[in-house]
Design an enzyme around this catalytic site. Structure first.
Site, PDB file in Angstrom:
ATOM      1  CE  LYS A  79      37.302 -34.621  20.293  1.00  0.00           C
ATOM      2  NZ  LYS A  79      36.589 -33.632  20.929  1.00  0.00           N
ATOM      3  CD  GLN A 123      36.357 -29.723  20.588  1.00  0.00           C
ATOM      4  OE1 GLN A 123      36.122 -30.972  20.148  1.00  0.00           O
ATOM      5  NE2 GLN A 123      36.925 -29.724  21.634  1.00  0.00           N
ATOM      6  CG  ASP A 137      32.677 -35.428  24.925  1.00  0.00           C
ATOM      7  OD1 ASP A 137      33.783 -36.190  24.641  1.00  0.00           O
ATOM      8  OD2 ASP A 137      32.488 -34.442  24.561  1.00  0.00           O
TER       9      ASP A 137
END
Ligand code: NAD
Length: 303
Positions: free
Chosen positions: A54, A98, A121
């Site tokens: 990422k 995460q 997200d």
């Protein structure tokens, strides 16, 4: 029949080039690039590798990229305080924590602490609600489902009126992709069936599908005989089935297989995604797209 292989690695490059141009324009108009903070807790190898990818992609696009690497002993309160600081930071458009988190931290409380307008997200309940409402209400479609829909569109597969069968009902893949494809609009207007472990006759549903999206996490679950000739088959599954030596680096790495018997399916399907190199590369790409969109929502509100 020999299926056309839809490569996420190629579509990713197309989209990243489009995004890089948009980043340049945003910088000209607003004097700053989109900002993304990635919060990683501990050293779980899969999480470290996802975050590394990422960060690499964000940097390639010229984003402001902030990395927060915390130890597994971090107190939940300190993590929540950190998230709140980034909620208030005007140079940050996306906050990514995460998962999974260490056992002493309440995952739900952490996800709820992220400002829904920076939840790139798309996991916050506010964004799940926006997705279900559809149309202009949608801000951050979750990244894997958004990547799946984008691949289908860019492969030129018609979704309008198509019979779509989704295998799996998880919150991160099955439910949102089903929701997106039944909505009106681009990549939607399909008739969607969701099948799962409670479904009686999986094969009969698969055989009806013009577009079959498989997200079960079971290697080689889908046999060639279950695929309608010419169908578009999107294999989301990523299953670690052993180890292999990387021909480039000589390092040992996981041997991956999807949920579809790729070789056999390629003789029946019209379109097929490989594993790896299919849906996987699309997920991070859509995260970048959401972060860029977040900056636009903030700096150039929709009238
Ligand atoms: P999950 O375990 O949360 O859900 C799996 C779903 O599949 C469940 O709803 C279950 O009912 C259904 N299922 C399982 N076995 C089945 C069977 N035999 N018949 C019918 N239905 C069955 O998994 P998830 O998080 O949705 O992920 C699914 C797969 O996709 C995993 O392999 C995961 O690694 C992969 N994945 C890939 C990406 C990517 O970016 N490529 C992203 C997310 C998930």
């Amino acid at each position: 029949m020999s299926a056309k292989i839809i490569r996420g690695t190629e579509i990713r490059e197309e989209i990243l080039e489009e995004l890089a141009r948009e980043v340049e324009n945003l910088k000209k108009r607003h004097g700053r690039p989109p900002g993304l903070v990635t919060i990683l807790i501990g050293e779980n190898p899969a999480s470290v590798s996802y975050v590394k990818n990422k960060i690499r992609t964000a940097k390639r696009l010229g984003f402001k990229e902030v990395q927060e690497n915390l130890t597994t002993t971090v107190a939940e309160k300190d993590l929540l305080d950190m998230i709140r600081r980034y909620n208030e930071d005007d140079t940050i458009d996306g906050i990514l924590v995460q998962l999974p988190l260490p056992g002493h931290i309440d995952e739900n409380r952490v996800l709820m602490a992220i400002d829904p307008d920076k939840d790139v997200d798309g996991f916050h309940p506010v964004n799940v609600g926006r997705l279900v409402i559809g149309g202009d209400a949608v801000k951050f479609p979750p990244c894997t489902p958004a990547g799946i829909v984008e691949m289908i569109i860019r492969a030129g597969v018609e979704t309008r009126g198509a019979e779509v069968v989704v295998i799996g009902r998880s919150n991160i893949v099955g439910k949102p992709v089903a929701c997106m494809m039944m909505q009106k609009g681009r990549g939607g207007n399909a008739t969607v069936t969701v099948v799962h472990t409670g479904t009686k006759d999986l094969a009969s549903h698969c055989l009806r599908a013009d577009i079959l999206i498989v997200a079960a996490g079971v290697p080689d679950l889908i046999k060639a005989e279950w695929i309608k000739p010419g169908a578009c088959v999107i294999d989301v599954g990523v299953n670690r089935v052993g180890l292999m030596t990387d021909p480039k680096t000589g390092e040992e790495k996981a041997l991956l297989r999807g949920d579809v018997d790729f070789e056999a399916a390629s003789h029946v399907a019209g379109f097929l995604t490989p594993v790896p190199g299919g849906v996987g590369p699309m997920t991070i790409t859509m995260l970048m797209k959401n972060t860029l969109a977040s900056m636009k929502y903030r700096t150039e509100p929709r009238k």
